[in-house]
Design an enzyme around this catalytic site. Structure first.
Site, PDB file in Angstrom:
ATOM      1  N   CYS A  24       9.203 -39.558   1.554  1.00 30.16           N
ATOM      2  CA  CYS A  24       8.677 -40.921   1.694  1.00 30.16           C
ATOM      3  C   CYS A  24       7.311 -41.062   1.033  1.00 30.16           C
ATOM      4  CB  CYS A  24       8.613 -41.273   3.188  1.00 30.16           C
ATOM      5  SG  CYS A  24       7.584 -42.692   3.582  1.00 30.16           S
ATOM      6  N   CYS A  27       4.512 -42.420   3.304  1.00 26.34           N
ATOM      7  CA  CYS A  27       4.138 -41.371   4.262  1.00 26.34           C
ATOM      8  C   CYS A  27       3.110 -40.432   3.628  1.00 26.34           C
ATOM      9  CB  CYS A  27       5.365 -40.558   4.680  1.00 26.34           C
ATOM     10  SG  CYS A  27       6.682 -41.488   5.475  1.00 26.34           S
TER      11      CYS A  27
END
Length: 364
Positions: A24, A27
């Site tokens: 991600c 993230c």
């Protein structure tokens, strides 16, 4: 997680859980640029017991993902250590200030998301509660619920109150369905909104809502698990036929085209595309996107001759493109079709052409 809860009870702190995945991008951005910010680190170390779990690789992370209803990454969850329940959440990535502002709400017993859900359900409709509740729902990626709350509040207002800058902010941020009564009101009374908000901003909002709704339907492809939403397609088609708005013909053209794809009539799709392009319906370069999106769908035809025809059409359409990124995207689409018919060397050449135009666009 049990150890975190024990520590939280002991220190009388909430648990902050970063629900992430290894792939991600947002993230990674949070981990690299936000969690390492001194102000963020100081605030979270002072107020929370901090934990993080990979939602796919950590066994406990997989369990917590189901427990907390994690559907997007990153999801940032604030947990009551006594009950183990999430009382507040945020989804996505933002600035250090965005994160700290959201975390402050989690610390407020009456204003965290869990409390606001209960207050709203109990009938509270104070304007400050509504604004905070919409914002918290939106940040938690509960966009449909945020829109429902916004519509319930705004749709009861007379147009003079509805078109104020303050209320326009709520419409612009939270309401996106062109078929909802609120945006239909904006459409029908947009001249009044033009006076206060400005034509450009109002038209941009309505355009974006229509294009998003159309794209949701036209992105459906044969073989998808979910059934096509015939009812919404019919309602959106009827609505676009009923309004006098500049992007309605473009939206209708895309919906009509998608019907051929659903029926796997790709010859008919190409003929209909020619017809639509001949009408000069498209504005703001949307004709390029319309052509590209539909030609790309030939990969679902399984018909090599049709895909070869699509490649020839791309070559002809390429000469009409004036922007480097449009040319790059056409070359990428051409490479996709070439790969599908087994022309690997041709696809490699097209991808190299695409990279050349991407570089040109960056230099400009």
């Amino acid at each position: 997680m049990e150890e975190n809860c024990q520590e939280g009870k002991k220190e009388k702190k909430l648990i902050f859980v970063d629900c992430y995945t290894s792939w991600c991008g947002p993230c990674k951005m949070l981990a690299k640029s936000v969690f390492t910010n001194d102000e963020v680190a100081d605030f979270f170390n002072k107020n929370f017991v901090n934990a993080k779990y990979d939602m796919e690789k950590d066994a406990e992370g997989v369990v917590l993902g189901k427990q907390f209803g994690v559907q997007a990454f990153p999801t940032l969850v604030f947990v009551d250590p006594s009950s183990g329940e999430a009382i507040h959440r945020m989804v996505g990535a933002g600035s250090p200030n965005w994160l700290i502002t959201g975390a402050r709400l989690a610390l407020e017993p009456d204003n965290n998301l869990s409390s606001m859900v209960k207050r709203y359900a109990a009938g509270e409709r104070d304007i400050e509660l509504l604004k905070n509740y919409m914002s918290a729902l939106y940040s938690a990626y509960m966009r449909d619920e945020a829109a429902r709350v916004a519509c319930e509040y705004l749709d009861s207002l007379p147009v003079d109150s509805l078109s104020t800058p303050e209320n326009w902010y709520l419409i612009n941020r939270y309401v996106s369905d062109p078929l909802c009564p609120l945006l239909k009101r904006v459409m029908s009374e947009r001249e009044k909104f033009y006076t206060v908000i400005g034509r450009k901003d109002v038209d941009n909002k309505l355009e974006k809502a229509i294009y998003s709704a159309v794209k949701e339907l036209t992105d459906w492809k044969p073989g998808k698990k979910n059934l096509f939403d015939e009812k919404r397609n019919r309602e959106l088609t009827d609505y676009l036929m009923s309004i006098d708005f500049m992007v309605a013909p473009t939206g209708l053209a895309a919906l009509y085209m998608a019907a051929y794809v659903r029926e796997k009539d790709f010859r008919g799709m190409l003929d209909k595309m020619d017809e639509a392009l001949s009408y000069n319906l498209f504005r703001n370069n949307s004709g390029q996107e319309y052509f590209r999106d539909n030609i790309r769908k030939l990969i679902y035809s399984g018909d090599k001759a049709l895909m070869e025809e699509g490649i020839q059409r791309i070559d002809r359409f390429w000469f009409q493109a004036t922007k480097a990124m449009d040319k790059a995207n056409l070359m990428r689409t051409k490479a996709l079709l070439q790969t599908k018919i087994g022309d690997i060397s041709g696809a490699e050449m097209s991808n190299k052409e695409a990279e050349k135009y991407i570089a040109e666009a960056r230099n400009k």
